[in-house]
Design an enzyme around this catalytic site. Sequence first.
Site, PDB file in Angstrom:
ATOM      1  N   CYS A   2       0.824  -1.199   0.000  1.00  0.00           N
ATOM      2  CA  CYS A   2       0.000   0.000   0.000  1.00  0.00           C
ATOM      3  C   CYS A   2       0.863   1.255   0.000  1.00  0.00           C
ATOM      4  O   CYS A   2       2.083   1.197  -0.038  1.00  0.00           O
ATOM      5  CB  CYS A   2      -0.902   0.009   1.237  1.00  0.00           C
ATOM      6  SG  CYS A   2      -1.845  -1.517   1.473  1.00  0.00           S
ATOM      7  N   ARG A  50      -4.801   1.206  -1.061  1.00  0.00           N
ATOM      8  CA  ARG A  50      -4.713  -0.229  -0.801  1.00  0.00           C
ATOM      9  C   ARG A  50      -4.518  -1.054  -2.069  1.00  0.00           C
ATOM     10  O   ARG A  50      -5.211  -0.857  -3.062  1.00  0.00           O
ATOM     11  CB  ARG A  50      -5.989  -0.724  -0.106  1.00  0.00           C
ATOM     12  CG  ARG A  50      -5.912  -2.189   0.325  1.00  0.00           C
ATOM     13  CD  ARG A  50      -7.223  -2.689   0.886  1.00  0.00           C
ATOM     14  NE  ARG A  50      -7.102  -4.027   1.453  1.00  0.00           N
ATOM     15  CZ  ARG A  50      -8.113  -4.843   1.692  1.00  0.00           C
ATOM     16  NH1 ARG A  50      -9.351  -4.459   1.431  1.00  0.00           N
ATOM     17  NH2 ARG A  50      -7.902  -6.045   2.211  1.00  0.00           N
TER      18      ARG A  50
END
Length: 634
Positions: A2, A50
């Site tokens: 991420c 993400r």
Amino acid sequence: MCGIVGVYDLSGHREYSRDLVSQMNETQFHRGPDEGGLHIEPGVAFGHRRLSIIDLSSGQQPLFNEDHTVVVTYNGEIYNFPELSEELTEKGHIFRTHCDTEVIVHAWEEWGERCVDRFRGMFAFAIWDRNQQSLFVARDRLGIKPLFYAVLPDGSFAFSSELKALKTLDNLPRDIDVTAIEDYFTFGYIPEPKTIYQGVQKLRPGHTILLKKGSTDVVQKEYWDIPFKPVELSSPELTEKELVERMREAVRVRMVAEVPLGAFLSGGVDSSAVVAMMAKEQSDPVNTCAIGFDVKQFDETAYAKKVAEQYKTNHFEELVGSDDFALLDTLADLYDEPYADSSAIPTYRVCQLAKKRVTVALSGDGGDEHFAGYRRYKWHMNEEKLRSTLPLSIRKPLFGTLGKLYPKADWAPRVFRAKTTFQALARSSVEAYLQTVSLLTDEQRDRLFSAELKTALKGYKSIETFDYYVKKSPTQDPLSLIQYLDMKTYLVGDILTKVDRASMAHALEVRVPLLDHKFVEWVSGLPAEQKLKGQEGKYILKKSLEPSLPHDVLYRPKMGFGVPLAKWFRGPLKERVQEALMGPIIRDSGLFNLEYVEEVVKHHQSGLRDYSVIIWTLLMFSAFLEREMQAKAA
């Protein structure tokens, strides 16, 4: 994998705008294209991008504990999260997801700052504890995942996974750190904790920062170091067996994913070892990928194919042409600050290839540092034998004079470069090793830098970077010491930086089993003579892998990712080099001796000398300066 961002008011509870945090967050969209999340409350704001790998349906970030008093934004993977979840559940913690992220908030509640001791993996995260009014940031032990931060003029602490996110802040101090220029032209990258800017730092690997309201002190605190503590050994056969078992276990825990998984396969020892271990852990064929070159001396695909055929992998290859220089502008944008490792080009391409097939790839990075695989280790130890026969007080004047008198032979193989050897023998061990790894020598930097830059440096030299680690090194063994230096500088600042930016540019997660901290701790304790035995680097690793890999894969000469810079700069990039290095950006910077720059370009392009390393390093610095000018004009 991420991208994370955040801002924290060190002294109060100001309201941060959603637009500000969102803008920071979206600069890192490539790191996490699957989802984005923000959390904003008085005094603190977190952002997260993400890339979904585990628990795809939940685990969105920023993520809270059950009563919403602790929140985390996190980049990485914690491989032992199932065991930690079980332990924390038994202690009364309530979990709402099945992802590794939630382990972090409960581990913080249970163990506080020492929670990092319990994590096995790669990570960079920030925790906001509302009850304690504290911000805690941490980076993994080996520096696999990055974290940048700055204290802003308004009293805010800002952080991010990439420097470009901080650059969106209007009040970010962007004064150039002149000592970082010296470091860049020495190492080819800017070593931790510096960045190119005076007001921005990198969190060192194995370090944390704890901030509390009312305190403006930002202090990096170390929680782990490579121990180099001797391990108990039995017979050579049992040691080799244990090495393979430990490596296989480090690979096994990194094979958990709910998305397609594979491996890079260069045909070298380290990546081949990882693929061999993966093949023993799963019944389905391993997905492997390799980049080939149309220049034979750089192409290792024949060896990659041997390993792929042995383990019947799903193998994919692509050819990179020797004229693949289209990425020059991309690299400058990718790294945000000067970065001069030209192997970033093939690394970018192999990540691009891997992403077509998988979302997670295992790599063999770290093996050269931990098992003494670089050729420079052999050269250094050969020189060290000579240095040990005479004290420095005798060596310095004797070999220093010979080094000055002996003609330069940069064109010759190193074994025939007596001038270089004499110069190395006239230095201390650490000074000599710095010269070995330097892109530009002391003499070249002295000629390259302008009088103004030298004055601004106030005598600073890059040897200070090494001196810092020498003082805190847990080992004084000559080989182990330079391995330690590489793990703290080259591995983090060059290799892991290169792989992180190249992989994240394609939303690809790369896992590094040879940098598993438990494995590293054990390997560091092996005797140095088992890593470099005579002239054979990675001796014990190769011996342990003999039942698993072909002999010519294990014992062939090391190649590495190379690109034909010298050819480019005399051919298709000739005009670009002249425009960039002899144009207004370099000229008006006031940082360089323009006569020497002109000499370097002319001598290289005429074929008189090979100055491709200097030219590439200057070219990447020029690209950075150009972007700085564009940012100021915007």
